[in-house]
Every structure is written in C-alpha cells, then in structure tokens.
Design an enzyme around this catalytic site. Sequence first.
Site, PDB file in Angstrom:
ATOM      1  N   GLU A  83       0.770  -1.305  -0.111  1.00 33.33           N
ATOM      2  CA  GLU A  83       0.216   0.045  -0.005  1.00 33.33           C
ATOM      3  C   GLU A  83       0.989   1.322   0.164  1.00 33.33           C
ATOM      4  O   GLU A  83       1.983   1.333   0.766  1.00 33.33           O
ATOM      5  CB  GLU A  83      -0.728  -0.061   1.196  1.00 33.33           C
ATOM      6  N   LYS A  88       0.749   4.895   1.303  1.00 34.71           N
ATOM      7  CA  LYS A  88       0.112   5.508   2.372  1.00 34.71           C
ATOM      8  C   LYS A  88       1.074   6.351   3.150  1.00 34.71           C
ATOM      9  O   LYS A  88       1.842   5.959   3.555  1.00 34.71           O
ATOM     10  CB  LYS A  88      -0.210   4.258   3.233  1.00 34.71           C
ATOM     11  N   LYS A 136      -7.790   2.763  -3.011  1.00 31.79           N
ATOM     12  CA  LYS A 136      -8.207   2.549  -1.492  1.00 31.79           C
ATOM     13  C   LYS A 136      -8.741   3.794  -1.050  1.00 31.79           C
ATOM     14  O   LYS A 136      -8.373   4.775  -1.166  1.00 31.79           O
ATOM     15  CB  LYS A 136      -7.025   2.256  -0.729  1.00 31.79           C
ATOM     16  N   GLU A 162     -14.347  -5.355   1.925  1.00 34.85           N
ATOM     17  CA  GLU A 162     -13.601  -5.274   3.401  1.00 34.85           C
ATOM     18  C   GLU A 162     -14.759  -5.624   4.178  1.00 34.85           C
ATOM     19  O   GLU A 162     -15.765  -4.801   4.400  1.00 34.85           O
ATOM     20  CB  GLU A 162     -12.759  -4.036   3.494  1.00 34.85           C
ATOM     21  N   ASN A 209     -10.310  -6.896   7.781  1.00 35.89           N
ATOM     22  CA  ASN A 209      -9.382  -5.839   8.125  1.00 35.89           C
ATOM     23  C   ASN A 209      -9.369  -6.006   9.820  1.00 35.89           C
ATOM     24  O   ASN A 209     -10.128  -6.193  10.507  1.00 35.89           O
ATOM     25  CB  ASN A 209     -10.264  -4.446   8.066  1.00 35.89           C
ATOM     26  N   GLU A 223      -6.000  -7.790   5.961  1.00 42.94           N
ATOM     27  CA  GLU A 223      -5.385  -6.435   6.083  1.00 42.94           C
ATOM     28  C   GLU A 223      -5.152  -5.870   7.458  1.00 42.94           C
ATOM     29  O   GLU A 223      -5.661  -6.100   8.314  1.00 42.94           O
ATOM     30  CB  GLU A 223      -6.569  -5.577   5.354  1.00 42.94           C
ATOM     31  N   SER A 224      -4.087  -5.064   7.376  1.00 43.12           N
ATOM     32  CA  SER A 224      -3.842  -3.999   8.211  1.00 43.12           C
ATOM     33  C   SER A 224      -2.850  -4.861   9.726  1.00 43.12           C
ATOM     34  O   SER A 224      -3.335  -5.886   9.809  1.00 43.12           O
ATOM     35  CB  SER A 224      -5.011  -3.386   9.023  1.00 43.12           C
TER      36      SER A 224
HETATM   37  O1  LIG Z   1      -0.967   0.358   7.432  1.00 45.11           O
HETATM   38  P1  LIG Z   1      -1.483  -1.026   8.122  1.00 45.11           P
HETATM   39  O2  LIG Z   1      -1.616  -1.391   9.416  1.00 45.11           O
HETATM   40  O3  LIG Z   1      -0.339  -2.105   7.129  1.00 45.11           O
HETATM   41  O4  LIG Z   1      -2.836  -1.327   7.191  1.00 45.11           O
HETATM   42  C1  LIG Z   1      -2.746  -1.167   5.659  1.00 45.11           C
HETATM   43  C2  LIG Z   1      -4.268  -1.236   5.257  1.00 45.11           C
HETATM   44  O5  LIG Z   1      -4.867  -2.299   5.561  1.00 45.11           O
HETATM   45  C3  LIG Z   1      -5.254  -0.023   5.919  1.00 45.11           C
HETATM   46  O6  LIG Z   1      -4.468   1.305   5.347  1.00 45.11           O
HETATM   47  C4  LIG Z   1      -6.876  -0.077   5.344  1.00 45.11           C
HETATM   48  C5  LIG Z   1      -7.597  -1.112   5.559  1.00 45.11           C
HETATM   49  N1  LIG Z   1      -8.539  -0.802   5.135  1.00 45.11           N
HETATM   50  C6  LIG Z   1      -8.844   0.760   4.927  1.00 45.11           C
HETATM   51  C7  LIG Z   1      -9.626   1.412   4.408  1.00 45.11           C
HETATM   52  C8  LIG Z   1      -9.551   2.921   4.346  1.00 45.11           C
HETATM   53  C9  LIG Z   1      -8.092   3.346   4.761  1.00 45.11           C
HETATM   54  C10 LIG Z   1      -7.221   2.475   4.897  1.00 45.11           C
HETATM   55  C11 LIG Z   1      -7.321   1.206   5.146  1.00 45.11           C
END
Ligand SMILES: O=P(O)(O)OC[C@@H](O)[C@@H](O)c1c[nH]c2ccccc12
Length: 265
Positions: free
Chosen positions: A55, A57, A119, A168, A189, A219-220
């Site tokens: 990603e 970001k 995203k 998601e 997520n 995710e995340s």
């Molecule tokens: O930075 P991380 O913890 O690796 O997470 C990435 C991504 O999953 C996260 O930015 C995200 C998941 N769903 C979203 C919805 C909107 C904005 C951002 C997100």
Amino acid sequence: MPSILDRIVAKKREELAASMAAVPLSALQDAIAARPLPLDFPAALRGDRIRLIAEIKKASPSKGLLREDFHPTELAATYSGNGAAAISVITDGHFLGAPSHLTSVKESGASGSVPVLRKDFLFDPYQVCEARAIGADTFLLIVDILSPSQLSELIHLGSELGMTPLVETHDAEEIATAVKAGAEVIGINNRDLHTFVTDLATTESLAPLIPADKVIVSESGISTPQDLARLEPLGVHAVLVGEALVTAADTAAKVRSLTGAPVPV
Ligand SMILES: O=P(O)(O)OC[C@@H](O)[C@@H](O)c1c[nH]c2ccccc12
C-alpha cells in the site's frame, strides 16, 4: 459522538458533490473509454504462496504522518520491482492521499504489470466510475459503510467496468453480507475502523467463515514473515500491508522479506 469513520464519510459526501459538479459522469465515461482494460486482480492474488498487496500510504488519522519523503511512483516501482502482487493507493485526503497519486502510479509505468487498487471510502456509482477513469484496475468497498443493496450495486457496476473489488469486512455478519452480495475477493480488516484497535486474531476467527472459492485478504497490522506464517495456514491468499512498508528504513528489503523476491540484479 460520530466516529472518525462517520466524519470521513461525511466529508466524502461533500467532496463527491464537488467532483460531480466539476467533472460530469460523461467526462468520466470518456476517460474510461481511453483506458486499457483493467488487469485481473483476483488472478494476481492466487498462487503457490501468500501474496503481498503493498500500500502507498503517506499518513493515517490514527498515526499521523508515516513517511516524510513520499513519492508514490517511487514506492510503486519499489513494490512492483520486489515481488508485490498488487498495489493499493490510498486516494483519501485524511491519509494525505489523492486520486492523482494513483494516476501517476499507473501512467508512469511504475506499477509494472501488477493491478492497482483504489483505496478510498466509496459508496456511490460515480466514485467507482472515477476509480476506473483515474486508472485503477480495482477498488475497495467497505461493508461497514454500505447497505446490502449499495454493496450489490457497486460490485455489479465494478463487474461491468471489468473490475473485481476488494470487499472489506470486520465481523461475521459483514462476511455473510459480502458473500450474499457476490463478493469474490473478501478482505478481513484486522483494524476496527471505529476504534483503530488492530489484532491479527480477527483474521484467525473470521477466515474460517469465508467459503473456499473466495480469495481471502488479511489487511492491517501485518509486518513480518512471522505474521505471514501465522496467516497462511488459515487459507489467506494475500495480505495488505501499508505502514510497515512506508516506514521501513529500507522499503525494498522490507518488501522482499514479505514476498521472498531475490535482490534485483
Ligand atoms: O498500515 P497497515 O496497518 O499495514 O494497514 C494497511 C491497510 O490495511 C489500511 O490502510 C486500511 C485497510 N482498510 C482501509 C480503509 C481505508 C483506509 C485505509 C485502510
């Protein structure tokens, strides 16, 4: 008290009205007609080992600025050059993202042959058309901010545009809603978008609820090969990683640690 998610969506509605006034749907349709066909997102995630969606970001509401020296095309080249299967570009302003970031990633060729995902917080057909028009191969749909009928409508619209979205979820009910709406790629997520609490146990408890024919994305909160080893036995096809990549001292090495790609010669 509205959550940060409520506030983001409210701001998004204002932005949508302004975008519609500035760029009519017909102009988006012209831009779409000029685009090459979208790359196959689900196909990019299926393979012999867990795949990486990397990603782009710059910041987040919970953590603030993540990367000072932020160049989307450079990040995209690093991601695609070191084994990422797809690239996610945040285009929302609360994360210091912008649609132009995605367009430059695509039009510079930095993303190479990997699909690029928009995203953002999408809830209107215009925004899905906009995703295609700016160059996205796919897009995110967040079950939490959509009614079941909106979700079905936007999945169908995506399909008409050649795009299969990442849908998601964050709990069992949302997974059932996603499956019923026809989602093919289902994201879990690990972060609660209302509290920002992040826990990989979320994927451990929810992955078993996803039918075997779906592509599963965790995710995340993912950062290390050990995280991937914990997730792969659950049937997870791909992980979506942002912060760990953009904050790494050596982003290329961090990407390779998650993809197993050799050092480029
Ligand atoms: O930075 P991380 O913890 O690796 O997470 C990435 C991504 O999953 C996260 O930015 C995200 C998941 N769903 C979203 C919805 C909107 C904005 C951002 C997100």
